[in-house]
Write a protein that holds these residues in place. Structure first.
Motif, short mmCIF file in Angstrom:
data_model
loop_
_atom_site.label_atom_id
_atom_site.label_comp_id
_atom_site.label_asym_id
_atom_site.label_seq_id
_atom_site.Cartn_x
_atom_site.Cartn_y
_atom_site.Cartn_z
N LEU A 1 0.82 -1.22 0.00
CA LEU A 1 0.00 0.00 0.00
C LEU A 1 0.85 1.26 0.00
O LEU A 1 0.47 2.28 -0.57
CB LEU A 1 -0.93 0.01 1.22
CG LEU A 1 -2.21 -0.80 1.08
CD1 LEU A 1 -2.95 -0.85 2.42
CD2 LEU A 1 -3.11 -0.18 0.01
N THR A 2 2.01 1.18 0.64
CA THR A 2 2.89 2.35 0.73
C THR A 2 3.11 2.98 -0.64
O THR A 2 3.08 4.20 -0.79
CB THR A 2 4.26 1.92 1.32
OG1 THR A 2 4.00 1.22 2.53
CG2 THR A 2 5.15 3.10 1.60
N LEU A 3 3.32 2.14 -1.66
CA LEU A 3 3.58 2.64 -3.02
C LEU A 3 2.34 3.22 -3.66
O LEU A 3 2.42 4.03 -4.58
CB LEU A 3 4.07 1.48 -3.91
CG LEU A 3 5.30 0.73 -3.44
CD1 LEU A 3 5.44 -0.57 -4.21
CD2 LEU A 3 6.53 1.62 -3.63
N ARG A 4 1.17 2.77 -3.20
CA ARG A 4 -0.08 3.13 -3.87
C ARG A 4 -0.80 4.31 -3.24
O ARG A 4 -1.74 4.84 -3.83
CB ARG A 4 -1.00 1.91 -3.91
CG ARG A 4 -0.50 0.92 -4.93
CD ARG A 4 -1.32 -0.34 -4.95
NE ARG A 4 -1.07 -1.08 -6.18
CZ ARG A 4 0.01 -1.84 -6.37
NH1 ARG A 4 0.93 -1.97 -5.42
NH2 ARG A 4 0.17 -2.47 -7.52
N VAL A 5 -0.39 4.69 -2.04
CA VAL A 5 -1.02 5.84 -1.39
C VAL A 5 -0.34 7.10 -1.93
O VAL A 5 0.66 7.56 -1.39
CB VAL A 5 -0.91 5.72 0.14
CG1 VAL A 5 -1.56 6.92 0.83
CG2 VAL A 5 -1.59 4.44 0.62
N ASN B 1 -6.82 13.02 7.29
CA ASN B 1 -6.60 14.28 8.02
C ASN B 1 -7.35 14.33 9.35
O ASN B 1 -6.94 13.68 10.30
CB ASN B 1 -6.89 15.49 7.13
CG ASN B 1 -5.94 15.51 5.94
OD1 ASN B 1 -4.82 15.03 6.02
ND2 ASN B 1 -6.39 16.06 4.82
N ASP B 2 -8.47 15.10 9.42
CA ASP B 2 -9.18 15.20 10.70
C ASP B 2 -10.08 13.99 10.94
O ASP B 2 -10.68 13.88 12.02
CB ASP B 2 -10.01 16.49 10.75
CG ASP B 2 -11.06 16.55 9.66
OD1 ASP B 2 -10.75 16.15 8.51
OD2 ASP B 2 -12.20 16.96 9.93
N LEU C 1 -2.92 13.11 5.23
CA LEU C 1 -2.50 12.12 6.23
C LEU C 1 -3.59 11.04 6.23
O LEU C 1 -4.74 11.33 6.57
CB LEU C 1 -2.41 12.83 7.58
CG LEU C 1 -1.79 12.13 8.76
CD1 LEU C 1 -0.37 11.69 8.47
CD2 LEU C 1 -1.81 13.07 9.97
N VAL C 2 -3.23 9.81 5.82
CA VAL C 2 -4.24 8.81 5.48
C VAL C 2 -4.09 7.55 6.33
O VAL C 2 -3.09 6.83 6.22
CB VAL C 2 -4.11 8.42 3.98
CG1 VAL C 2 -5.16 7.39 3.60
CG2 VAL C 2 -4.24 9.66 3.10
N SER C 3 -5.08 7.27 7.15
CA SER C 3 -5.05 6.04 7.96
C SER C 3 -5.89 4.96 7.28
O SER C 3 -7.03 5.21 6.90
CB SER C 3 -5.63 6.30 9.35
OG SER C 3 -4.88 7.29 10.02
N ILE C 4 -5.29 3.79 7.12
CA ILE C 4 -5.98 2.66 6.49
C ILE C 4 -6.05 1.51 7.48
O ILE C 4 -5.05 1.15 8.11
CB ILE C 4 -5.24 2.21 5.20
CG1 ILE C 4 -5.12 3.40 4.24
CG2 ILE C 4 -5.98 1.04 4.54
CD1 ILE C 4 -4.46 3.08 2.90
N PHE D 1 -0.38 6.81 6.52
CA PHE D 1 0.56 7.15 5.45
C PHE D 1 0.53 8.66 5.19
O PHE D 1 -0.53 9.28 5.25
CB PHE D 1 0.17 6.43 4.15
CG PHE D 1 0.13 4.93 4.28
CD1 PHE D 1 1.26 4.16 4.04
CD2 PHE D 1 -1.05 4.27 4.65
CE1 PHE D 1 1.22 2.77 4.16
CE2 PHE D 1 -1.10 2.89 4.77
CZ PHE D 1 0.04 2.14 4.52
N CYS D 2 1.68 9.20 4.86
CA CYS D 2 1.79 10.60 4.47
C CYS D 2 1.79 10.66 2.94
O CYS D 2 2.60 9.98 2.30
CB CYS D 2 3.08 11.21 5.00
SG CYS D 2 3.16 11.25 6.80
N VAL D 3 0.91 11.46 2.35
CA VAL D 3 0.85 11.60 0.90
C VAL D 3 1.74 12.77 0.48
O VAL D 3 1.47 13.91 0.86
CB VAL D 3 -0.60 11.85 0.42
CG1 VAL D 3 -0.65 11.95 -1.10
CG2 VAL D 3 -1.53 10.74 0.91
N GLY D 4 2.79 12.46 -0.25
CA GLY D 4 3.70 13.51 -0.72
C GLY D 4 4.30 14.28 0.45
O GLY D 4 4.73 13.69 1.44
#
Ligand code: MF3
Ligand code: CO
Length: 257
Positions: A27-31, A72-73, A91-94, A111-114
């Motif tokens: 997933l790291t690569l895809r987020v 995010n929030d 900021l994305v929690s899966i 995961f942090c996007v960019g």
């Protein structure tokens, strides 16, 4: 009632956990910016199917997805959507719970996007340390609330707040079993931990207040004050020694070992 799992059961849960661990690495690569949360959910569904795993969130209380994706929030239980595009700085929690041959593992990462603001990165790094501090207390002879207290203490040490409205849980054949694993409290309370207990430990921490509100979709929990939130989770087995973190590829005993 808290059930004690035998070694064969823990091995099965570890196999499920190991597949989730691999999935999260992918997933790291895809987020990435531009991907939708529905596309991420579809990717997760495909990988679960390839691994012969069964989603335990799809169908749970009418929930229709194999993951929760919270941005995010949003704290937890964000619903994957075809019109929700990830953007640089998110900021994305899966969160994914699935079973293999009837035995569950439950895991979440953020995961942090960019390029994210430094506070977001700090929050996410702290969450991982908070989770580790909690897991460290998952030892035979400790009290259940030793885990809770360690989580709260570590979060607050970093200046962050711990969400109260959701908790970790026992896990096994079912996604949610006894006991409830609170993310706050004082040490020395609750049942004594024993080898063979399996727990999903899942702190949610925020940069602001710990209060959450449920969005109009009936699922998504967001911070009441709009502050950033993250959620991380591992499935852990208590032993007579070090805790086995089943969602980090631990607890897989090689047949030839
Ligand atoms: N994986 C979630 C947990 O950690 C399961 C609940 S999500 C739901 O407990 F959407 F299915 F409710
Ligand atoms: Co869980």
């Amino acid at each position: 009632m808290i059930t004690i799992k035998n070694k064969a059961t823990i091995r099965k849960m570890a196999q499920a956990g190991s597949l989730l661990d691999k999935l999260f690495k992918e997933l790291t690569l895809r987020v990435q910016p531009g991907v939708t949360t529905a596309e991420l959910d579809a990717f997760i569904a495909q990988r679960l199917a390839e691994g012969k795993m069964l989603s335990r969130t799809k169908g749970y209380k009418g929930y229709q997805h194999v993951s929760c994706i919270s941005i995010n929030d949003e704290v937890v239980h964000g619903i994957p959507r075809a019109d929700r595009f990830l953007r640089d700085g998110d900021l994305v929690s899966i969160d994914v719970c699935a079973s293999l041959n009837g035995y569950c593992a439950d895991m979440a990462r953020t995961f942090c996007v960019g390029n994210v603001i430094s506070l977001a990165r700090q929050l996410n790094d702290a969450a991982q340390q908070v989770l580790d501090k909690g897991i460290e207390q998952a030892r035979e002879g400790n009290h259940l609330s030793d885990i809770s207290a360690a989580i709260q203490q570590e979060a607050e040490k970093h200046g962050f707040a711990v969400v109260r409205d959701f908790a970790g849980h026992g896990i096994g054949k079912n996604m949610h079993e006894d006991p409830e694993v609170l993310n706050y409290g004082v040490p020395g309370k609750g049942p004594i931990l024993r080898a063979g207990m399996t727990l999903a430990i899942e702190p949610m921490i925020t940069t602001g207040s710990y209060e959450v509100v449920i969005e109009r979709d009936g699922w998504t929990a967001s911070t009441a004050d709009g502050s950033l939130a993250v959620h991380v989770e591992d499935t852990v087995a208590i032993t007579d020694g070090q805790p086995l973190i089943l969602t980090r590829g631990m607890g897989i005993v090689r047949e030839d070992a």
